[in-house]
Design a protein around this motif. Structure first.
Motif, PDB file in Angstrom:
ATOM      1  N   ALA A   1      -2.520   8.026   0.491  1.00  0.00           N
ATOM      2  CA  ALA A   1      -1.924   7.268   1.592  1.00  0.00           C
ATOM      3  C   ALA A   1      -2.958   6.636   2.514  1.00  0.00           C
ATOM      4  O   ALA A   1      -2.596   6.034   3.521  1.00  0.00           O
ATOM      5  CB  ALA A   1      -0.998   8.179   2.414  1.00  0.00           C
ATOM      6  N   ASN A   2      -4.229   6.773   2.178  1.00  0.00           N
ATOM      7  CA  ASN A   2      -5.286   6.191   3.006  1.00  0.00           C
ATOM      8  C   ASN A   2      -5.770   4.882   2.381  1.00  0.00           C
ATOM      9  O   ASN A   2      -6.494   4.891   1.382  1.00  0.00           O
ATOM     10  CB  ASN A   2      -6.453   7.170   3.135  1.00  0.00           C
ATOM     11  CG  ASN A   2      -7.506   6.678   4.115  1.00  0.00           C
ATOM     12  OD1 ASN A   2      -7.418   5.570   4.643  1.00  0.00           O
ATOM     13  ND2 ASN A   2      -8.503   7.492   4.359  1.00  0.00           N
ATOM     14  N   PRO A   3      -5.379   3.738   2.948  1.00  0.00           N
ATOM     15  CA  PRO A   3      -5.779   2.454   2.352  1.00  0.00           C
ATOM     16  C   PRO A   3      -7.283   2.217   2.377  1.00  0.00           C
ATOM     17  O   PRO A   3      -7.803   1.428   1.607  1.00  0.00           O
ATOM     18  CB  PRO A   3      -5.034   1.423   3.210  1.00  0.00           C
ATOM     19  CG  PRO A   3      -4.782   2.115   4.511  1.00  0.00           C
ATOM     20  CD  PRO A   3      -4.569   3.554   4.158  1.00  0.00           C
ATOM     21  N   LYS A   4      -7.988   2.916   3.265  1.00  0.00           N
ATOM     22  CA  LYS A   4      -9.448   2.753   3.343  1.00  0.00           C
ATOM     23  C   LYS A   4     -10.116   3.197   2.040  1.00  0.00           C
ATOM     24  O   LYS A   4     -11.164   2.666   1.668  1.00  0.00           O
ATOM     25  CB  LYS A   4     -10.000   3.577   4.506  1.00  0.00           C
ATOM     26  CG  LYS A   4      -9.763   2.954   5.875  1.00  0.00           C
ATOM     27  CD  LYS A   4     -10.809   1.893   6.181  1.00  0.00           C
ATOM     28  CE  LYS A   4     -10.697   1.403   7.605  1.00  0.00           C
ATOM     29  NZ  LYS A   4     -11.827   0.609   8.044  1.00  0.00           N
ATOM     30  N   VAL A   5      -9.516   4.186   1.361  1.00  0.00           N
ATOM     31  CA  VAL A   5     -10.097   4.656   0.105  1.00  0.00           C
ATOM     32  C   VAL A   5     -10.034   3.547  -0.936  1.00  0.00           C
ATOM     33  O   VAL A   5     -10.981   3.332  -1.700  1.00  0.00           O
ATOM     34  CB  VAL A   5      -9.349   5.914  -0.393  1.00  0.00           C
ATOM     35  CG1 VAL A   5      -9.930   6.379  -1.724  1.00  0.00           C
ATOM     36  CG2 VAL A   5      -9.436   7.031   0.629  1.00  0.00           C
ATOM     37  N   ILE A   6      -8.917   2.834  -0.970  1.00  0.00           N
ATOM     38  CA  ILE A   6      -8.768   1.724  -1.908  1.00  0.00           C
ATOM     39  C   ILE A   6      -9.862   0.683  -1.677  1.00  0.00           C
ATOM     40  O   ILE A   6     -10.539   0.234  -2.616  1.00  0.00           O
ATOM     41  CB  ILE A   6      -7.384   1.072  -1.751  1.00  0.00           C
ATOM     42  CG1 ILE A   6      -6.281   2.093  -2.040  1.00  0.00           C
ATOM     43  CG2 ILE A   6      -7.245  -0.134  -2.674  1.00  0.00           C
ATOM     44  CD1 ILE A   6      -4.892   1.589  -1.720  1.00  0.00           C
ATOM     45  N   LEU A   7     -10.038   0.298  -0.414  1.00  0.00           N
ATOM     46  CA  LEU A   7     -11.036  -0.723  -0.084  1.00  0.00           C
ATOM     47  C   LEU A   7     -12.454  -0.215  -0.315  1.00  0.00           C
ATOM     48  O   LEU A   7     -13.347  -0.978  -0.716  1.00  0.00           O
ATOM     49  CB  LEU A   7     -10.860  -1.163   1.371  1.00  0.00           C
ATOM     50  CG  LEU A   7      -9.485  -1.778   1.708  1.00  0.00           C
ATOM     51  CD1 LEU A   7      -9.437  -2.162   3.178  1.00  0.00           C
ATOM     52  CD2 LEU A   7      -9.216  -2.988   0.828  1.00  0.00           C
ATOM     53  N   PHE A   8     -12.678   1.075  -0.063  1.00  0.00           N
ATOM     54  CA  PHE A   8     -14.005   1.653  -0.283  1.00  0.00           C
ATOM     55  C   PHE A   8     -14.390   1.564  -1.757  1.00  0.00           C
ATOM     56  O   PHE A   8     -15.524   1.186  -2.088  1.00  0.00           O
ATOM     57  CB  PHE A   8     -14.024   3.108   0.173  1.00  0.00           C
ATOM     58  CG  PHE A   8     -15.252   3.859  -0.263  1.00  0.00           C
ATOM     59  CD1 PHE A   8     -16.456   3.678   0.387  1.00  0.00           C
ATOM     60  CD2 PHE A   8     -15.204   4.729  -1.350  1.00  0.00           C
ATOM     61  CE1 PHE A   8     -17.598   4.350  -0.015  1.00  0.00           C
ATOM     62  CE2 PHE A   8     -16.335   5.410  -1.760  1.00  0.00           C
ATOM     63  CZ  PHE A   8     -17.539   5.222  -1.093  1.00  0.00           C
TER      64      PHE A   8
END
Length: 212
Positions: free
Chosen positions: A123-130
């Motif tokens: 649920a953390n979109p930052k992981v996707i972008l990372f």
């Protein structure tokens, strides 16, 4: 894929993993709330979420999500609500029964910790972008290894390094909690600490712009 690239990537992954972040705080909160086993299980759950992100990145799904800002926003909202629920759940926890010591964590509670850790990571979109920003720096164009395979290998290395660091953090926080929980009144305060961590992560995710 060059061995030197893998070694460099592993070193960078270790530095990133050691620096405390939302995942580590979440893992430590579980260790504080439910003991060492729960802390380690939370670390395994987070790593499972990373495995899903790795697969998505290798298949190009992460790039698709990045191109659809509304999807990232929905993921962020789900994460905020989910973390807020965890904070509420920790606050209403009855704690340890009088006359008992340590953490009595039934098997299904550990399954619940695992499942929630997976969902929290996903649920953390930052992981996707990372993954989209970090991994391509170590991908070798024109290599005999296809790009999706390189992504999977890098993901496996990243997960192995992260699981080692996070597992140790979860175990250590759980052991510290186990030593303190036998003291009268400490159990309730530990629940409040874990609730504060969950609430803080929810607020951070709510005010953070996933595009930055």
């Amino acid at each position: 894929m060059d061995l030197a690239v893998l070694v460099t990537f592993a070193g960078a992954a270790a530095i990133i993993s050691i620096v405390p972040g939302p995942d580590m705080f979440y893992i430590m909160a579980n260790g504080i709330a439910s003991g060492a086993r729960a802390g380690v299980v939370a670390a395994v759950g987070m790593s499972t979420g990373l495995a899903v992100h790795t697969t998505a990145a290798a298949l190009g799904l992460s790039a698709l999500l990045q191109a659809a800002p509304m999807m990232l926003e929905l993921v962020r909202i789900f994460g905020v609500v989910f973390l807020a629920y965890l904070a509420f759940d920790a606050l209403r926890s009855p704690g340890t029964d009088p006359g008992t010591t340590g953490h009595a964590v039934p098997a299904r509670s550990l399954r619940r910790v695992y499942g929630m850790a997976v969902l929290t990571n996903l649920a953390n979109p930052k992981v996707i972008l990372f993954f989209l920003a970090f991994f391509p720096q170590f991908v070798t164009p024109g290599s005999e290894w296809p790009v999706p395979v390189q992504f999977m290998v890098l993901g496996a290395v990243f997960i192995a390094v992260g699981l080692t660091v996070d597992g140790l953090a979860g175990f250590a926080s759980g052991r510290l909690s186990d030593m303190l929980v036998s003291r009268r009144g400490v159990r309730r305060w530990l629940d409040r600490v874990s609730a504060a961590v969950y609430a803080g992560l929810a607020v951070r995710l709510a005010v953070d712009d996933p595009a930055r």
